[in-house]
Scaffold this active site. Structure first.
Site, PDB file in Angstrom:
ATOM      1  N   CYS A 181      26.815  21.768 -77.513  1.00 10.77           N
ATOM      2  CA  CYS A 181      27.283  21.712 -78.923  1.00 10.77           C
ATOM      3  C   CYS A 181      28.158  22.709 -79.192  1.00 10.77           C
ATOM      4  O   CYS A 181      28.999  22.793 -80.071  1.00 10.77           O
ATOM      5  CB  CYS A 181      26.022  21.565 -79.806  1.00 10.77           C
ATOM      6  SG  CYS A 181      25.071  20.083 -79.507  1.00 10.77           S
ATOM      7  N   ASP A 240      12.710   3.335 -58.682  1.00 10.80           N
ATOM      8  CA  ASP A 240      11.341   2.492 -59.200  1.00 10.80           C
ATOM      9  C   ASP A 240      11.602   1.081 -58.779  1.00 10.80           C
ATOM     10  O   ASP A 240      12.742   0.627 -58.159  1.00 10.80           O
ATOM     11  CB  ASP A 240      11.752   2.538 -60.832  1.00 10.80           C
ATOM     12  CG  ASP A 240      10.315   1.957 -61.610  1.00 10.80           C
ATOM     13  OD1 ASP A 240       9.337   1.576 -60.731  1.00 10.80           O
ATOM     14  OD2 ASP A 240      10.300   1.925 -63.058  1.00 10.80           O
ATOM     15  N   CYS A 265      23.624  25.139 -78.571  1.00 12.58           N
ATOM     16  CA  CYS A 265      23.420  25.094 -77.095  1.00 12.58           C
ATOM     17  C   CYS A 265      25.003  24.839 -76.354  1.00 12.58           C
ATOM     18  O   CYS A 265      25.954  24.735 -77.234  1.00 12.58           O
ATOM     19  CB  CYS A 265      22.852  23.795 -76.719  1.00 12.58           C
ATOM     20  SG  CYS A 265      23.650  22.143 -76.964  1.00 12.58           S
ATOM     21  N   ASP A 305       4.443  -3.002 -59.014  1.00 13.42           N
ATOM     22  CA  ASP A 305       3.125  -3.158 -59.734  1.00 13.42           C
ATOM     23  C   ASP A 305       3.340  -4.134 -60.873  1.00 13.42           C
ATOM     24  O   ASP A 305       4.338  -4.815 -61.122  1.00 13.42           O
ATOM     25  CB  ASP A 305       2.897  -1.775 -60.291  1.00 13.42           C
ATOM     26  CG  ASP A 305       3.944  -1.145 -61.193  1.00 13.42           C
ATOM     27  OD1 ASP A 305       5.058  -1.256 -60.800  1.00 13.42           O
ATOM     28  OD2 ASP A 305       3.620  -0.602 -62.360  1.00 13.42           O
ATOM     29  N   CYS A 345      23.027  23.476 -84.113  1.00 13.67           N
ATOM     30  CA  CYS A 345      22.862  23.581 -82.573  1.00 13.67           C
ATOM     31  C   CYS A 345      23.842  24.224 -81.978  1.00 13.67           C
ATOM     32  O   CYS A 345      25.230  23.880 -82.063  1.00 13.67           O
ATOM     33  CB  CYS A 345      22.518  22.155 -81.812  1.00 13.67           C
ATOM     34  SG  CYS A 345      22.047  22.468 -80.196  1.00 13.67           S
TER      35      CYS A 345
HETATM   36  N1  GUN Z   1       8.660   2.135 -65.853  1.00 14.48           N
HETATM   37  C1  GUN Z   1       8.165   2.089 -67.239  1.00 14.48           C
HETATM   38  N2  GUN Z   1       6.868   1.600 -67.178  1.00 14.48           N
HETATM   39  C2  GUN Z   1       6.652   1.226 -65.693  1.00 14.48           C
HETATM   40  C3  GUN Z   1       5.724   0.823 -65.054  1.00 14.48           C
HETATM   41  O1  GUN Z   1       4.365   0.639 -65.901  1.00 14.48           O
HETATM   42  N3  GUN Z   1       5.866   0.791 -63.721  1.00 14.48           N
HETATM   43  C4  GUN Z   1       6.856   0.894 -63.214  1.00 14.48           C
HETATM   44  N4  GUN Z   1       7.029   0.654 -61.961  1.00 14.48           N
HETATM   45  N5  GUN Z   1       7.986   1.215 -63.694  1.00 14.48           N
HETATM   46  C5  GUN Z   1       7.815   1.527 -65.176  1.00 14.48           C
HETATM   47 ZN    ZN Z   2      23.108  20.844 -78.503  1.00 12.58          ZN
END
Ligand code: GUN
Ligand code: ZN
Length: 648
Positions: A280, A92, A277, A127, A275
């Site tokens: 757990c 990201d 799983c 963005d 739980c």
């Molecule tokens: N992570 C959570 N929301 C967003 C978003 O709107 N844009 C980007 N790039 N990362 C995010």
């Molecule tokens: Zn669990």
């Protein structure tokens, strides 16, 4: 556009495959959010892959870039080495930090370049995070700037590129942003929704996705930024979200909370070890509650991630089974806000229309809202067209006669030979009895049978009482009307599927309907010893090659056809699947799951095939299969019956 191939579908959800430099990624996929600093990551990425079966993840290039130490290591050895993970890594860009801290301290060019250099498999454009509270002008500026940066980013990136879709709560801007993202992005990432997810504003989220979704290219992979809670997965999947990034497993763990597919539980409240799983089971919940801080958080994060991975697998399974609507409806009972979200999604259900499959194996009612699915709209639309309400004049049967043998007892025409339009009430509206085995009515009634319990005999008797009353005279119990009903059902099914013009061309004297000996259901339509149509368990007639030849003669020249490029014609004529890139054009009224006539550019019939894609998708998907051939000119008798011809 990147290489995304659709394999199975339900709702707008796709089980598909995205090719990445580090291998294929199967969708829908959960990409856990991993901190680039191993010391701050509760579950080692390697374990995420090996133990949880999650093959891809997402991390922040921005946090990496901003830390001199991480930056240096990432530049020297790459992002995969930094976090110790050898599967696909999405990075990201920093817009989230803009949301969280009000500013980002990097430019769009710099951060994209950085993602390129550290070997990100899917890089994200920087963005502008548009808040749900933004005014239209502010949102518009955010969308325009994001699109500008995306176009620039495309020029400097060869690999997969994620382009965020912004626009706040404004449908016009979401649409504009979706179109702009689709022009350059491989991954189309709906953003700016974290506040909606965190505050459980799922109805507003549904409005946002519904505004963007129809404008996203079918060839793109759709990502939703910030969907971490497993109770939202089925809901978001219905909308066609292919990728989910989740930090929820860790965030909720930090707050001492257990994630479940139907909600959240505070560890403090846990008195039972409910739980079991795999994790757990190792450390029972009541014991987890007594652990000191880092260990407790890690144990909870593990449980949370496992539950999330399982739910994502369940979503994929239900797409394959055609039961995603049922799953989403069941999950919506986990929280009133989610129920409101699903109701809003159903208000937007016209966006499902073009990809709504022709049928499914089941139609299970889970609550009052279950008859507001797109399948019910499709049914009413087709029924209204083929059987205008004027054709459904009385007499009505008060109850649905579920036994196939009912037909033996109900006279199809009156003394003068005029047909009697018998119909019955169903949850989908009044239905001609010739069509009560057809999807969605038939499968829904088959399920309803369990709801109302046994007693078919009693219901059957009621039906006959109705008949006697409607006839207003001595009821002819002794006559077997099945052959006449068979003829009527053949006409009704073809009329429902292909329209009145086609049904009126049926040479009734030469054709024969044939019923299953075991169930009494209509299974085949024949001309002499040639099968023309097969009727599956969904009650829909599908042509064999011979049936398609007949259809080709009676249908207008574009209808029901998919035109195959000359290059691929001989392959398709030999029974190979039709790949999307070889489709020249297709009748826009065709839908996924239906059987179409595959013809060459001159209109000659090559094969019949079951469609996987909707016509508007065929033109844009570069990869994958558009139709699977079920019979072709060199093996016209080959009939593959999907969904089981149980009594052949
Ligand atoms: N992570 C959570 N929301 C967003 C978003 O709107 N844009 C980007 N790039 N990362 C995010
Ligand atoms: Zn669990």
């Amino acid at each position: 556009m990147g290489d995304f191939e659709l394999l199975e579908r339900d709702g707008l959800a796709r089980v598909g495959r995205l090719s990445t430099p580090r291998g294929p990624l199967e969708t829908p996929a959960l990409l856990p959010v991993v901190h680039p600093d191993p010391r701050r990551q509760p579950i080692p990425p390697r374990e995420i892959r090996q133990r949880f079966g999650l093959n891809a993840l997402i991390t922040s290039s921005y946090i990496t870039y901003r830390s001199p130490e991480l930056k240096e290591r990432a530049l020297a050895a790459g992002i995969h080495a930094l976090i110790d993970f050898d599967g696909p890594v999405m990075t990201d860009s920093g817009a989230f930090q803009q949301h969280a801290y009000g500013h980002v301290e990097v430019g769009p060019t710099e951060i994209l370049e950085f993602q390129n250099r550290i070997g990100s498999d899917i890089a994200t454009v920087l963005d502008v995070f548009v808040e749900p509270s933004a005014d239209h002008q502010e949102a518009e500026a955010g969308v325009r700037l994001t699109s500008e940066r995306a176009r620039a980013a495309r020029k400097s990136r060869e690999g997969l590129l994620a382009v965020p879709v912004q626009g706040g709560p404004y449908a016009d801007l979401r649409a504009e942003s979706a179109i702009a993202a689709s022009a350059v992005g491989d991954v189309l990432a709906v953003g700016g929704v974290v506040p909606l997810l965190e505050q459980y504003r799922f109805a507003e989220l549904a409005d946002v996705i519904a505004a963007a979704r129809p404008h996203l290219s079918p060839a793109g992979v759709v990502h939703l930024f910030g969907t971490g809670h497993p109770m939202t997965f089925a809901f978001a999947a219905l909308f066609g979200i292919d990728l989910y990034d989740s930090s929820a497993y860790h965030k909720f763990a930090r707050r001492n909370r257990l994630l479940l597919p139907d909600g959240t539980v505070a560890l403090d409240q846990v008195r039972e070890n409910w739980c079991r799983c795999a994790l757990c089971d190792e450390t029972p919940l009541t014991k987890v509650a007594t652990l000191p801080d880092p260990e407790r958080e890690v144990a909870l994060a593990r449980h949370n991630l496992l539950v999330s991975a399982e739910e994502m697998a369940r979503v994929r399974q239900s797409i394959r089974d055609g039961t995603l609507w049922e799953l989403a409806e069941r999950r919506s009972t986990g929280h009133p806000a989610l129920l409101a979200g699903l109701r809003t999604l159903k208000d937007h259900r016209t966006i499902f229309r073009s990809t709504e499959p022709e049928s499914r194996r089941t139609y299970r009612e889970t609550g009052l809202d279950s008859f507001r699915r797109p399948a019910a709209d499709r049914w009413r639309e087709r029924l209204d067209r083929a059987f205008p309400s004027s054709d459904l004049s009385p007499p009505t049967l008060r109850r649905v006669p579920l036994e196939p043998s009912y037909l033996a007892r109900i006279p199809p025409s009156d003394d003068t030979g005029a047909p009697i339009p018998w119909h019955c009430p169903t949850p989908f509206g009044s239905t001609p009895i010739e069509l009560i085995e057809t999807y969605p009515v038939g499968p829904a009634l088959a399920e309803a049978e369990f709801a109302t319990g046994p007693g078919l005999g009693r219901r059957g008797t009621q039906v006959f009482d109705d008949v006697a009353r409607a006839m207003g005279r001595e009821y002819p119990w002794d006559r077997d009307w099945v052959p006449e009903w068979t003829r009527r059902q053949v006409v009704a099914l073809l009329r429902f599927r292909y329209g009145n013009e086609v049904a009126s061309e049926i040479p009734m004297a030469a054709w024969l309907g044939e019923r299953s000996r075991r169930t009494g259901r209509l299974r085949w339509i024949r001309a002499g010893d040639r099968v023309l149509f097969q009727i599956g368990n969904d009650g829909i007639p599908r042509p064999t090659f011979a049936g398609a030849e007949w259809l080709a003669g009676v249908l207008p020249c574009d209808r029901e056809r998919v035109v195959v490029d000359a290059d691929a014609a001989s392959f398709v004529g030999e029974g190979r699947s039709l790949f999307a890139r070889f489709v020249r054009s297709a009748d826009p009224t065709l839908v996924p799951g239906c059987t179409a006539l595959l013809v060459d550019p001159d209109g000659a019939l090559l094969a019949v095939g079951r469609l996987l894609l909707a016509p508007h998708e065929m033109r844009v998907m570069r990869r994958g299969i558009a139709a699977r051939v079920t019979a072709h000119r060199h093996a016209p008798a080959t009939v593959i019956e999907e969904g089981g011809s149980d009594e052949l």
